[in-house]
Design a protein around this motif. Structure first.
Motif, PDB file in Angstrom:
ATOM      1  N   VAL A  26      49.872  16.956  27.695  1.00  0.00           N
ATOM      2  CA  VAL A  26      51.187  16.571  27.177  1.00  0.00           C
ATOM      3  C   VAL A  26      51.250  16.884  25.686  1.00  0.00           C
ATOM      4  O   VAL A  26      52.232  17.448  25.195  1.00  0.00           O
ATOM      5  N   GLN A  27      50.181  16.562  24.962  1.00  0.00           N
ATOM      6  CA  GLN A  27      50.128  16.845  23.529  1.00  0.00           C
ATOM      7  C   GLN A  27      50.132  18.342  23.242  1.00  0.00           C
ATOM      8  O   GLN A  27      50.697  18.780  22.240  1.00  0.00           O
ATOM      9  N   ALA A  28      49.515  19.117  24.110  1.00  0.00           N
ATOM     10  CA  ALA A  28      49.425  20.569  23.910  1.00  0.00           C
ATOM     11  C   ALA A  28      50.781  21.248  24.058  1.00  0.00           C
ATOM     12  O   ALA A  28      50.995  22.338  23.530  1.00  0.00           O
ATOM     13  N   GLY A  29      51.685  20.637  24.797  1.00  0.00           N
ATOM     14  CA  GLY A  29      53.009  21.213  24.978  1.00  0.00           C
ATOM     15  C   GLY A  29      53.056  22.201  26.132  1.00  0.00           C
ATOM     16  O   GLY A  29      52.061  22.407  26.837  1.00  0.00           O
ATOM     17  N   PRO A  30      54.198  22.856  26.299  1.00  0.00           N
ATOM     18  CA  PRO A  30      54.404  23.749  27.444  1.00  0.00           C
ATOM     19  C   PRO A  30      53.450  24.941  27.493  1.00  0.00           C
ATOM     20  O   PRO A  30      53.213  25.490  28.562  1.00  0.00           O
ATOM     21  N   GLU A  31      52.903  25.355  26.353  1.00  0.00           N
ATOM     22  CA  GLU A  31      51.986  26.497  26.368  1.00  0.00           C
ATOM     23  C   GLU A  31      50.656  26.155  27.024  1.00  0.00           C
ATOM     24  O   GLU A  31      49.940  27.027  27.489  1.00  0.00           O
ATOM     25  N   GLY A  32      50.299  24.879  27.073  1.00  0.00           N
ATOM     26  CA  GLY A  32      49.121  24.435  27.789  1.00  0.00           C
ATOM     27  C   GLY A  32      47.811  24.807  27.121  1.00  0.00           C
ATOM     28  O   GLY A  32      47.779  25.275  25.975  1.00  0.00           O
ATOM     29  N   LEU A  33      46.738  24.611  27.859  1.00  0.00           N
ATOM     30  CA  LEU A  33      45.388  24.890  27.366  1.00  0.00           C
ATOM     31  C   LEU A  33      44.550  25.529  28.466  1.00  0.00           C
ATOM     32  O   LEU A  33      44.722  25.228  29.651  1.00  0.00           O
ATOM     33  N   ALA A  34      43.617  26.366  28.043  1.00  0.00           N
ATOM     34  CA  ALA A  34      42.646  26.928  28.989  1.00  0.00           C
ATOM     35  C   ALA A  34      41.691  25.823  29.410  1.00  0.00           C
ATOM     36  O   ALA A  34      41.419  24.887  28.651  1.00  0.00           O
ATOM     37  N   ALA A  35      41.166  25.946  30.609  1.00  0.00           N
ATOM     38  CA  ALA A  35      40.244  24.939  31.134  1.00  0.00           C
ATOM     39  C   ALA A  35      39.052  24.752  30.204  1.00  0.00           C
ATOM     40  O   ALA A  35      38.596  23.618  29.991  1.00  0.00           O
ATOM     41  N   SER A  36      38.561  25.831  29.624  1.00  0.00           N
ATOM     42  CA  SER A  36      37.404  25.721  28.730  1.00  0.00           C
ATOM     43  C   SER A  36      37.722  24.882  27.494  1.00  0.00           C
ATOM     44  O   SER A  36      36.876  24.111  27.024  1.00  0.00           O
ATOM     45  N   ARG A  37      38.931  24.996  26.972  1.00  0.00           N
ATOM     46  CA  ARG A  37      39.328  24.183  25.808  1.00  0.00           C
ATOM     47  C   ARG A  37      39.464  22.715  26.182  1.00  0.00           C
ATOM     48  O   ARG A  37      39.102  21.835  25.412  1.00  0.00           O
ATOM     49  N   ILE A  38      39.994  22.457  27.376  1.00  0.00           N
ATOM     50  CA  ILE A  38      40.115  21.065  27.843  1.00  0.00           C
ATOM     51  C   ILE A  38      38.720  20.457  27.956  1.00  0.00           C
ATOM     52  O   ILE A  38      38.472  19.350  27.466  1.00  0.00           O
ATOM     53  N   ALA A  39      37.809  21.196  28.586  1.00  0.00           N
ATOM     54  CA  ALA A  39      36.440  20.710  28.774  1.00  0.00           C
ATOM     55  C   ALA A  39      35.768  20.440  27.429  1.00  0.00           C
ATOM     56  O   ALA A  39      35.119  19.404  27.254  1.00  0.00           O
TER      57      ALA A  39
END
Length: 113
Positions: A26-39
Motif C-alpha cells: 500500500v505504501q509503495a503505491g500502484p507501481e508496486g515492488l519486486a518480490a526480492s525488494r519485499i523480502a
C-alpha cells in the motif's frame, strides 16, 4: 462485496507477515515492488514470502504483473476500498461520518455506551 469474500480477505490479512507485506505494498503505491525488494525490506525468506503473496492474491488483495524477468506485486486498491466500504456501510446506523474521519454517532437517551 459479499460476506464470504470479506471473510477470505480478513483471514488473509490476519497473519503478521501478510499484513506487513500488504501494508508495504500500500505504501509503495500502484507501481508496486519486486518480490526480492519485499523480502529484503521485511526480512522474510523468499519461500515464505511466496506463500504469503499467494494467499494475498487468492484473497484478491494483491495483483501480480511481469516486468522483464521480475514479478512485481502491488496492492489491489479496488478490493481494499470494497472491504473498507463493506465494513463502514452501516456505520452508526447510517449517520454520516464527520470530515475528520470520526464517526458522528450519537448515543440514544437512556442508553449507556
Amino acid at each position: 462485496m459479499k460476506t464470504k469474500d470479506v471473510i477470505a480477505t480478513l483471514a488473509a490479512l490476519a497473519q503478521e507477515s501478510r499484513l506487513a507485506v500488504y501494508r508495504l505494498l500500500v505504501q509503495a503505491g500502484p507501481e508496486g515492488l519486486a518480490a526480492s525488494r519485499i523480502a529484503d525490506q521485511l526480512d522474510i525468506p523468499p519461500s515464505s514470502l511466496s506463500f504469503h503473496l499467494k494467499e494475498l492474491m487468492h484473497a484478491d488483495m494483491v495483483v501480480q504483473k511481469k516486468a522483464g524477468r521480475s514479478l512485481i506485486y502491488s496492492a489491489n486498491y479496488q478490493t481494499m476500498n470494497a472491504l473498507l466500504g463493506f465494513l463502514t456501510e452501516n456505520c452508526c446506523g447510517g449517520n454520516p461520518c464527520s470530515k475528520d474521519g470520526k464517526a458522528n454517532c450519537s448515543i440514544k437517551e437512556g442508553v449507556s455506551p
